[in-house]
Design a protein around this motif. Structure first.
Motif, mmCIF file in Angstrom:
data_model
loop_
_atom_site.group_PDB
_atom_site.id
_atom_site.type_symbol
_atom_site.label_atom_id
_atom_site.label_comp_id
_atom_site.label_asym_id
_atom_site.label_seq_id
_atom_site.Cartn_x
_atom_site.Cartn_y
_atom_site.Cartn_z
ATOM 1 N N UNK A 1 0.824 -1.214 0.000
ATOM 2 C CA UNK A 1 0.000 0.000 0.000
ATOM 3 C C UNK A 1 0.865 1.275 0.000
ATOM 4 N N UNK A 2 2.156 1.163 -0.072
ATOM 5 C CA UNK A 2 3.053 2.309 0.026
ATOM 6 C C UNK A 2 2.844 3.363 -1.050
ATOM 7 N N UNK A 3 2.657 3.025 -2.329
ATOM 8 C CA UNK A 3 2.495 4.083 -3.323
ATOM 9 C C UNK A 3 1.254 4.922 -3.082
ATOM 10 N N UNK A 4 0.243 4.360 -2.489
ATOM 11 C CA UNK A 4 -0.986 5.108 -2.274
ATOM 12 C C UNK A 4 -0.963 5.911 -0.978
ATOM 13 N N UNK A 5 -0.074 5.609 -0.092
ATOM 14 C CA UNK A 5 -0.091 6.259 1.219
ATOM 15 C C UNK A 5 0.991 7.318 1.334
ATOM 16 N N UNK A 6 0.793 8.133 2.328
ATOM 17 C CA UNK A 6 1.735 9.205 2.639
ATOM 18 C C UNK A 6 2.795 8.676 3.598
ATOM 19 N N UNK A 7 4.096 8.873 3.238
ATOM 20 C CA UNK A 7 5.182 8.392 4.092
ATOM 21 C C UNK A 7 5.789 9.606 4.792
ATOM 22 N N UNK A 8 5.616 9.723 6.100
ATOM 23 C CA UNK A 8 6.108 10.911 6.796
ATOM 24 C C UNK A 8 7.629 11.012 6.809
ATOM 25 N N UNK A 9 8.339 9.914 6.663
ATOM 26 C CA UNK A 9 9.805 9.949 6.678
ATOM 27 C C UNK A 9 10.323 10.712 5.464
ATOM 28 N N UNK A 10 9.672 10.593 4.331
ATOM 29 C CA UNK A 10 10.082 11.316 3.125
ATOM 30 C C UNK A 10 9.931 12.817 3.332
ATOM 31 N N UNK A 11 8.879 13.228 4.047
ATOM 32 C CA UNK A 11 8.683 14.647 4.328
ATOM 33 C C UNK A 11 9.795 15.196 5.213
ATOM 34 N N UNK A 12 10.150 14.446 6.222
ATOM 35 C CA UNK A 12 11.234 14.885 7.110
ATOM 36 C C UNK A 12 12.547 14.958 6.338
ATOM 37 N N UNK A 13 12.795 13.983 5.462
ATOM 38 C CA UNK A 13 14.024 13.986 4.664
ATOM 39 C C UNK A 13 14.032 15.168 3.695
ATOM 40 N N UNK A 14 12.854 15.462 3.113
ATOM 41 C CA UNK A 14 12.744 16.616 2.212
ATOM 42 C C UNK A 14 13.045 17.913 2.961
ATOM 43 N N UNK A 15 12.532 18.028 4.171
ATOM 44 C CA UNK A 15 12.777 19.213 4.986
ATOM 45 C C UNK A 15 14.281 19.392 5.263
ATOM 46 N N UNK A 16 14.929 18.283 5.622
ATOM 47 C CA UNK A 16 16.374 18.344 5.882
ATOM 48 C C UNK A 16 17.110 18.773 4.619
ATOM 49 N N UNK A 17 16.730 18.225 3.474
ATOM 50 C CA UNK A 17 17.384 18.582 2.214
ATOM 51 C C UNK A 17 17.151 20.040 1.847
ATOM 52 N N UNK A 18 15.943 20.546 2.103
ATOM 53 C CA UNK A 18 15.665 21.955 1.823
ATOM 54 C C UNK A 18 16.514 22.881 2.703
ATOM 55 N N UNK A 19 16.660 22.530 3.969
ATOM 56 C CA UNK A 19 17.496 23.326 4.877
ATOM 57 C C UNK A 19 18.939 23.330 4.388
ATOM 58 N N UNK A 20 19.429 22.157 3.982
ATOM 59 C CA UNK A 20 20.791 22.069 3.462
ATOM 60 C C UNK A 20 20.927 22.861 2.166
ATOM 61 N N UNK A 21 19.908 22.797 1.315
ATOM 62 C CA UNK A 21 19.927 23.539 0.064
ATOM 63 C C UNK A 21 19.980 25.036 0.330
ATOM 64 N N UNK A 22 19.160 25.518 1.277
ATOM 65 C CA UNK A 22 19.193 26.938 1.635
ATOM 66 C C UNK A 22 20.570 27.339 2.155
ATOM 67 N N UNK A 23 21.143 26.495 2.998
ATOM 68 C CA UNK A 23 22.473 26.773 3.536
ATOM 69 C C UNK A 23 23.511 26.845 2.419
ATOM 70 N N UNK A 24 23.431 25.904 1.489
ATOM 71 C CA UNK A 24 24.380 25.889 0.368
ATOM 72 C C UNK A 24 24.185 27.115 -0.511
ATOM 73 N N UNK A 25 22.937 27.515 -0.740
ATOM 74 C CA UNK A 25 22.673 28.712 -1.549
ATOM 75 C C UNK A 25 23.238 29.962 -0.894
ATOM 76 N N UNK A 26 23.043 30.097 0.427
ATOM 77 C CA UNK A 26 23.615 31.243 1.143
ATOM 78 C C UNK A 26 25.139 31.253 1.029
#
Length: 192
Positions: A60-85
């Motif tokens: 059922x994974x493709x149909x459901x929301x995986x909260x771990x991916x959201x947390x990983x995306x958040x970490x990547x966005x923070x790192x991306x912002x840091x790298x951009x700065x």
């Protein structure tokens, strides 16, 4: 590893390179629900239940929301912002360094031109100096010749003035002697 040993390792890393290693940000992400359940079922020895859980969960994974991916995306966005700065800061530093380099190159070129002009002027002045030295030697020879002529003319003038004085003296003696002779002896009549 104890806190003291970790501190010694950090200070030895700092001593070796002379630079502190960058501090990494450690985000506390809560353990995902599926990981908690898997670990619990493994520890409890419920292998059939674990296999059923995984089959249903991943089915059922493709149909459901995986909260771990959201947390990983958040970490990547923070790192991306840091790298951009950091990229923007480095870009500004590179631009400032480029401007400084251009300014330094212009100054270098200016000083090279100045040095070339000064060197050219120095060579010209040395040529003039040598030419004036030769001219001075010629003038010194001419001056010595003129001084010799002057001394010769002065001696000649002195000798002439001495001769003139002697003639005057002798002529004055002759005239005074004639006067004395005339006074002492009466003039004799002239015979014809």
């Amino acid at each position: 590893m104890s806190g003291h040993a970790a501190e010694e390792e950090r200070s030895s890393e700092e001593d070796i390179s002379g630079i502190k290693p960058p501090q990494q940000q450690i985000f506390h992400t809560p353990e995902a629900v599926e990981d908690f359940l898997r670990n619990f079922l493994l520890k409890a020895g419920l292998n059939r239940t674990l296999s059923c859980f995984e089959a249903e969960w991943y089915g059922s994974a493709p149909d459901t929301f995986i909260p771990d991916a959201l947390a990983h995306r958040h970490v990547l966005l923070v790192q991306l912002d840091s790298v951009r700065r950091d990229t923007q800061l480095l870009g500004k530093e590179v631009m400032a360094a480029a401007e400084s380099l251009v300014r330094t190159q212009r100054e270098r070129d200016f000083h090279r031109l100045q040095h070339g002009r000064v060197a050219e002027q120095k060579h010209r002045l040395l040529g003039d100096y040598k030419q004036l030295g030769k001219h001075l030697q010629g003038c010194e020879r001419a001056l010595r010749q003129l001084e010799d002529k002057y001394h010769i003319a002065l001696r000649h003038k002195t000798l002439l003035s001495l001769q003139k004085d002697r003639l005057r003296m002798s002529s004055s003696k002759n005239q005074s002697g004639r006067l004395v002779d005339m006074l002492v002896e009466p003039p004799q009549p002239q015979r014809k």
